[in-house]
Motif scaffolding. Structure first.
Motif, PDB file in Angstrom:
ATOM      1  N   MET A 281       0.843  -1.192   0.000  1.00  0.00           N
ATOM      2  CA  MET A 281       0.000   0.000   0.000  1.00  0.00           C
ATOM      3  C   MET A 281       0.879   1.243   0.000  1.00  0.00           C
ATOM      4  N   ASN A 282       0.407   2.300  -0.657  1.00  0.00           N
ATOM      5  CA  ASN A 282       1.127   3.563  -0.577  1.00  0.00           C
ATOM      6  C   ASN A 282       0.745   4.309   0.703  1.00  0.00           C
ATOM      7  N   LYS A 283       1.375   5.436   0.970  1.00  0.00           N
ATOM      8  CA  LYS A 283       1.142   6.162   2.230  1.00  0.00           C
ATOM      9  C   LYS A 283      -0.312   6.588   2.382  1.00  0.00           C
ATOM     10  N   LYS A 284      -0.913   7.037   1.283  1.00  0.00           N
ATOM     11  CA  LYS A 284      -2.306   7.469   1.345  1.00  0.00           C
ATOM     12  C   LYS A 284      -3.220   6.307   1.697  1.00  0.00           C
ATOM     13  N   GLU A 285      -2.995   5.158   1.072  1.00  0.00           N
ATOM     14  CA  GLU A 285      -3.811   3.967   1.341  1.00  0.00           C
ATOM     15  C   GLU A 285      -3.642   3.505   2.789  1.00  0.00           C
ATOM     16  N   LEU A 286      -2.435   3.607   3.319  1.00  0.00           N
ATOM     17  CA  LEU A 286      -2.192   3.217   4.709  1.00  0.00           C
ATOM     18  C   LEU A 286      -2.979   4.105   5.671  1.00  0.00           C
ATOM     19  N   ILE A 287      -2.962   5.414   5.410  1.00  0.00           N
ATOM     20  CA  ILE A 287      -3.688   6.359   6.271  1.00  0.00           C
ATOM     21  C   ILE A 287      -5.195   6.136   6.168  1.00  0.00           C
ATOM     22  N   LEU A 288      -5.686   5.977   4.926  1.00  0.00           N
ATOM     23  CA  LEU A 288      -7.111   5.749   4.728  1.00  0.00           C
ATOM     24  C   LEU A 288      -7.569   4.447   5.395  1.00  0.00           C
ATOM     25  N   THR A 289      -6.759   3.411   5.287  1.00  0.00           N
ATOM     26  CA  THR A 289      -7.106   2.124   5.899  1.00  0.00           C
ATOM     27  C   THR A 289      -7.206   2.239   7.408  1.00  0.00           C
ATOM     28  N   GLU A 290      -6.246   2.914   8.012  1.00  0.00           N
ATOM     29  CA  GLU A 290      -6.262   3.077   9.468  1.00  0.00           C
ATOM     30  C   GLU A 290      -7.476   3.878   9.918  1.00  0.00           C
ATOM     31  N   ASP A 291      -7.743   4.988   9.248  1.00  0.00           N
ATOM     32  CA  ASP A 291      -8.874   5.850   9.630  1.00  0.00           C
ATOM     33  C   ASP A 291     -10.212   5.149   9.414  1.00  0.00           C
ATOM     34  N   TYR A 292     -10.367   4.565   8.235  1.00  0.00           N
ATOM     35  CA  TYR A 292     -11.641   3.926   7.901  1.00  0.00           C
ATOM     36  C   TYR A 292     -11.920   2.734   8.810  1.00  0.00           C
ATOM     37  N   SER A 293     -10.900   1.945   9.086  1.00  0.00           N
ATOM     38  CA  SER A 293     -11.088   0.768   9.936  1.00  0.00           C
ATOM     39  C   SER A 293     -11.549   1.163  11.329  1.00  0.00           C
ATOM     40  N   LYS A 294     -10.962   2.198  11.887  1.00  0.00           N
ATOM     41  CA  LYS A 294     -11.349   2.645  13.227  1.00  0.00           C
ATOM     42  C   LYS A 294     -12.804   3.112  13.251  1.00  0.00           C
TER      43      LYS A 294
END
Length: 418
Positions: free
Chosen positions: A46-59
């Motif tokens: 995953m790129n940096k944007k995908e990592l941030i989106l995944t963390e935020d969305y999952s929470k």
């Protein structure tokens, strides 16, 4: 009554604050040091944007999940303690002299109340899915699905309630056993009907359009000694960007189904691995084992519910405005107990499901001999659904029926190296 209501409200708020603190402040979803830089590390695919989106969305998604679960319990308790269920029963009794009509009227109003109370959280969840690019479903289509949910669930629930109350009157001591005996053929019948009656209400299903891919999948099925003539695809791209495939139904209505998003985003080796995974479920008879497990748990659950139901009414019946076990006003209590026991059992049922999914993954690798495609498929599943590779512990045990993406990749690579 006011103290009970205030206490219930406080308990729900404290519950919500706990999961907010757990998910947003302390829940550990970090990658273990030993796995950093490996194919199981999201930073490698995953790129940096995908990592941030995944963390935020999952929470956010997990927080809404945990808020949603006890909302109905809270609502059922308020209906009981405030005497609203008693008033609903009086109204239902005035609609007709026939008990069947009275029960249908009561359940209809109860469903409307539950739907109205749950709608805000469901709407917020839908909006977040849209905002994060997971959902592609137009609002009109989303509303249509909610309406279908209501009209599928309402008659089934009303019918079950009618049978349960009739059995309670006929046999106060063993109504739960007779109720379970009736659920066995009904469950099998509904499972048989679901692929051809219920599922098509939500989406369009049709034989796989890519005949070359269908040939390769059926060839794989032949290797596994699985009788199969068709693979089905479903137009999920109208509603989501997530990927999935599954086995559903029993007997002549058994189907292997691929989401069209899976067809669009994965290459053929990855799709064949996904199909081999679903074939693993068939070969190991997971569908039938799952049904047997569900029926066994429902028997134990109905027994526990019957005992708790009787004890609570005897001890707190006056406070809850319940006249007796066959009182229609007690229905929220039955539903509350069912919901609590189902949630309590979920860590066990999820653990069994994760075990079966792990076995299906191992079978698929053995059948396809393609570890690389398996790992790539898991990585794409995680990216498409913004799924955490290593979710916090409570999220995993209460929500995950599959191993985490990190566990699935690790397991595939370890078994392939043996």
């Amino acid at each position: 009554m006011r103290k009970w209501i205030a206490g219930a409200c406080l308990l729900y708020v404290l519950y919500g604050l706990f999961f907010y603190w757990y998910l947003f402040k302390t829940g550990d979803s970090s990658v273990p040091e030993a796995l950093k830089g490996t194919s199981a590390d999201p930073a490698t695919f995953m790129n940096k944007k995908e990592l941030i989106l995944t963390e935020d969305y999952s929470k956010i998604k997990d927080f809404i999940f945990f808020l949603r679960i006890p909302l109905e319990w809270f609502l059922f308790f308020i209906l009981l303690i405030a005497g609203l269920s008693r008033k609903m029963t009086h109204w239902a009794e005035q609609t007709s002299r026939f008990k069947v009509v009275q029960i249908a009227a009561y359940v209809f109003v109860l469903f409307l109340i539950v739907t109205a109370a749950s709608l805000p959280l469901d709407w917020i969840s839908y909006q977040y899915s849209l905002g994060y690019g997971i959902s592609t479903q137009p609002t009109a289509s989303w509303i249509k699905d909610q309406v279908i949910d209501f009209w599928v669930s309402f008659p089934l629930t009303a019918g079950a309630v009618m049978v349960f109350y009739w059995l309670m009157k006929r046999s106060e001591k063993r109504w739960w056993l007779f109720a379970w005996l009736l659920t066995v053929p009904v469950t099998l019948f509904l499972f048989f009907l679901q692929p051809v009656v219920i599922d098509p209400l939500y989406n369009d299903f049709y034989p796989l359009k890519n005949k070359k891919l269908e040939y390769d999948i059926l060839k794989l099925a032949d290797q596994a000694d699985i009788p199969a003539n068709h693979v089905y695809e479903v137009d999920m791209s109208k509603k989501t960007n997530a990927l999935n495939a599954y086995v559903t139904g029993i007997g002549a209505n058994k189907r292997i189904v691929l989401w069209d998003t899976t067809l669009n985003k994965l290459n053929e080796p990855e799709i064949l691995f996904i199909m081999a995974h679903e074939m693993g479920h068939y070969v190991m008879k997971h569908v039938y084992k799952g049904l047997a497990g569900y029926l066994f748990l429902s028997l134990a659950g109905l027994y526990v519910i019957a005992k708790l139901y009787k004890w609570i009414i005897r001890r707190y019946g006056n406070s809850l405005h319940i006249k007796g076990r066959t009182d229609l006003a007690a229905l929220p209590l039955l539903l509350l107990l069912t919901g609590v026991l189902t949630f309590t059992a979920s860590p066990f049922t999820n653990a069994v499901s994760r075990h079966q999914e792990k076995a299906a993954d191992e079978y698929a690798v053995e059948l396809t001999k393609n570890k690389k495609a398996a790992v790539a498929a898991f990585q794409e599943l995680s990216k498409a659904g913004l799924s955490e590779a290593n979710p916090p512990f409570l999220v995993k045990i209460f929500k995950y029926g599959h191993p985490t993406i990190m566990e699935r990749i690790q397991n595939v690579e370890q078994n392939a190296d043996k």
